[in-house]
Every structure is written in C-alpha cells, then in structure tokens.
Design a protein around this motif. Structure first.
Motif, mmCIF file in Angstrom:
data_model
loop_
_atom_site.group_PDB
_atom_site.id
_atom_site.type_symbol
_atom_site.label_atom_id
_atom_site.label_comp_id
_atom_site.label_asym_id
_atom_site.label_seq_id
_atom_site.Cartn_x
_atom_site.Cartn_y
_atom_site.Cartn_z
ATOM 1 N N LEU A 104 7.772 -26.943 -23.530
ATOM 2 C CA LEU A 104 7.191 -25.973 -24.273
ATOM 3 C C LEU A 104 5.787 -25.442 -23.456
ATOM 4 C CD1 LEU A 104 7.314 -23.921 -26.842
ATOM 5 C CD2 LEU A 104 5.803 -25.616 -27.911
ATOM 6 N N HIS A 105 5.673 -24.244 -23.185
ATOM 7 C CA HIS A 105 4.253 -23.885 -22.412
ATOM 8 C C HIS A 105 3.236 -24.020 -23.360
ATOM 9 C CE1 HIS A 105 7.245 -22.796 -19.466
ATOM 10 N NE2 HIS A 105 7.627 -21.792 -19.879
ATOM 11 N N GLU A 106 1.881 -23.839 -22.826
ATOM 12 C CA GLU A 106 0.549 -23.711 -23.617
ATOM 13 C C GLU A 106 -0.295 -22.708 -23.067
ATOM 14 O OE1 GLU A 106 -3.273 -26.872 -24.458
ATOM 15 O OE2 GLU A 106 -2.156 -27.022 -22.415
ATOM 16 N N ILE A 107 -0.884 -22.066 -23.888
ATOM 17 C CA ILE A 107 -1.842 -21.280 -23.676
ATOM 18 C C ILE A 107 -3.084 -21.644 -24.483
ATOM 19 C CG2 ILE A 107 -2.753 -18.811 -23.976
ATOM 20 C CD1 ILE A 107 -0.068 -17.650 -23.349
ATOM 21 N N ALA A 108 -3.955 -22.086 -23.761
ATOM 22 C CA ALA A 108 -5.365 -22.637 -24.472
ATOM 23 C C ALA A 108 -6.457 -21.657 -24.570
ATOM 24 C CB ALA A 108 -5.812 -23.753 -23.727
ATOM 25 N N MET A 109 -7.150 -21.608 -25.554
ATOM 26 C CA MET A 109 -8.346 -20.684 -25.641
ATOM 27 C C MET A 109 -9.325 -21.486 -26.230
ATOM 28 S SD MET A 109 -7.007 -17.556 -25.747
ATOM 29 C CE MET A 109 -8.210 -16.469 -26.288
ATOM 30 N N CYS A 131 0.295 -12.940 -19.151
ATOM 31 C CA CYS A 131 0.635 -12.481 -17.874
ATOM 32 C C CYS A 131 0.946 -13.653 -16.800
ATOM 33 C CB CYS A 131 -0.342 -11.734 -16.975
ATOM 34 S SG CYS A 131 -0.574 -10.132 -17.693
ATOM 35 N N HIS A 132 0.290 -14.769 -16.992
ATOM 36 C CA HIS A 132 0.840 -16.032 -16.329
ATOM 37 C C HIS A 132 2.200 -16.645 -16.934
ATOM 38 C CE1 HIS A 132 -2.658 -16.519 -13.629
ATOM 39 N NE2 HIS A 132 -3.542 -16.457 -14.700
ATOM 40 N N LEU A 133 2.341 -16.468 -18.158
ATOM 41 C CA LEU A 133 3.564 -16.858 -18.525
ATOM 42 C C LEU A 133 4.576 -15.917 -18.251
ATOM 43 C CD1 LEU A 133 5.409 -18.275 -20.615
ATOM 44 C CD2 LEU A 133 4.227 -17.221 -22.555
#
Length: 295
Positions: A104-109, A131-133
């Motif tokens: 599972l990919h991660e997007i962190a804030m 956009c990276h995803l």
C-alpha cells in the motif's frame, strides 16, 4: 528502500496581513460528517472519535481530487500525518504491507503546517503528492525525491504549476519542488467546490518547531485565488500556536550544536553531500567544483 518524493515548503515569501483570531472557531471553516464509534462495542462511548474526524477529512479531500482531477484512476493509499522536518508532505511507494503480502502506498501530510498556511495550500500539497502516485501507477517513476518533466506536465494539466521557488519563473524540475495554483485551472475549480461542501481541517499541531513565515500560494499572482471561499485563501492565525524553542546545546563554550550545521552538496554525477558548520569552503576531490551550501 521505498521511493519517497516530498513537497518542500517555501518560506518568507510574503507576510500575511490578516491573522485569524484565536477564538475564530474551527481552523478552516465548515464541517465534515464524522465517523462515530460503535456505541454497542464494549468500553466504547457514543461520542465522536477525533482520530476518525481527522482522517475522514483527509480521505474526503483525497477522494474528491481523485475523482475530479484523476478520473478515479489512483489506487487506494494510506493517508498519514508525519512531522518530517521542512516538508509539507511526501509520497512513499509501497511503504506499507500486510500478511497477505499486499503493498500500500503512503501519502503523508505534515500537521505542523496546518495552522500557518492557507487551506488551499494544504490541499495543493495533497494533490502534489497524488501526482507522484499517478506517475508511479501510470508513468515512469523518477529517481527518489526527483521531480521530473512527466510529473511536472501532469501537475500543469490539473492546474498546479511546479516551481522551485514557489513563484512564476522558477525551475519546473528538481529535487526540491514547490508549486502554485494556476488561475483558471482545474485545481482551483475543484477547491472551490470542495470548500463549499461540508469540509474543514479540524485539528492542527500547536507546537511547531519552526515558523514557515509565509506562503508560496498566490504570492506573485494577485487574483490567482479569486473566487475561492474566504476560508480557503485565509491564513490561519499563529495565535494559539506555540513555537518550540530551539534545542539547547549539550556542550559548553563555542562548540555548535547539531541544529547549527549546514548541508553542502556537489553538482557532479556522484551527488556527494557533507554536513559541517556554516561558511565552510569545501572542494570536491572528484570534479574539483566547490560544494554549495544549501539554504
């Protein structure tokens, strides 16, 4: 090693003239329908769980942008809150796994910025990482941390202009990349729709180790945010946010502590980097060029 691409903040680009009063209510206006804890579960109460509220807000933003800007083409990913120094957000490919060997990919804030930048910039950070995803799924991923032309073209197509300075005219590719909304672009249009719905960022970090000092969003383009609801472009007040004091040195005398070190990098193909006290004059033994001190 997981591929990590980050969104670097731009600091001190402009001063904000309209601080938000301490008692002005929820940080970014509106509300989102929160998940409620199951009242029948042993030991649970029926009131709203704040963790569920925080992540429901992030998920709502992600789902909205996925539908409106990416045609629902992005896979589910794990949204997290991480305090990565001087980074508003990052994307990490395949960071999480489970017992079924799925990834599972991660997007962190970074919640340290939630109290000191406009909501539209927080949303811009999320879309930057989305956009990276998108590139990881549908394009050819660039090397770790690098923002290449394929990524930049997608950013422009959805209404965010890549810029190393966060201003018009900045380089569109590189390791450290900010962005700003394109007037009349899809990103601002979707933001307007999102901000007229039941949406807010309810909680923010009260103890930030640094103050961004300004925002890249719309800094050089008055009217860029025209038409956004006021809560989208307004700067959240710093009142109520405590700036953590700098770490004290554990040594005496003139010895500098780690927070006073600078990073120096060489532009030759080896891409070497070293750390040392500010003001050093260092040369690369491979190409003979001077190591440049990073800001």
């Amino acid at each position: 090693m997981p591929d990590i691409s980050s969104h670097e903040p731009q600091t001190a680009l402009r001063q904000h003239e309209h601080p938000r009063p301490l008692d002005a209510g929820p940080l970014h206006g509106g509300s989102v329908s929160p998940a409620r804890a199951p009242g029948h579960a042993p030991g649970w109460k029926s009131e709203v769980r704040q963790t569920a509220i925080v992540y429901a807000e992030l998920q709502l933003a992600y789902d909205t942008f996925n539908a409106e800007l990416f045609d629902n083409s992005l896979a589910d990913c794990l949204l997290t809150l991480q305090r990565k120094d001087r980074t508003m957000g990052y994307f990490s490919a395949g960071r999480f796994g489970n017992r079924s060997k799925e990834k599972l990919h991660e997007i962190a804030m970074n919640p340290a910025y939630f109290a000191v930048v406009p909501l539209v910039e927080i949303m811009g950070t999320m879309v930057h990482e989305m956009c990276h995803l998108w590139q990881h799924q549908h394009g050819i991923p660039a090397r770790r941390r690098y923002h290449d032309k394929e990524w930049g073209d997608k950013m422009e197509a959805i209404g965010l202009m890549p810029s190393a300075t966060g201003l018009p005219g900045g380089k569109k590719t590189g390791d450290k990349m900010a962005d700003y909304p394109i007037e009349g672009g899809r990103f601002l249009e979707v933001c307007r729709g999102l901000l007229t719905r039941d949406f807010q960022i309810s909680w923010y970090d009260r103890f930030v180790a640094y103050h961004p000092g300004g925002s890249a969003t719309g800094a050089a383009a008055p009217g860029m945010l025209a038409g956004l609801p006021p809560e989208g472009a307004a700067i959240a007040a710093v009142s109520g946010v405590d700036l953590a004091p700098p770490a004290l040195s554990t040594t005496t005398g003139s010895a500098a502590n780690k927070s006073n070190r600078s990073k120096y990098s060489c532009s030759c193909p080896i891409k070497a980097s070293v750390w040392g006290k500010p003001g050093l004059n260092i040369f690369c033994g491979d190409c003979g060029a001077t190591f440049l001190e990073e800001p």
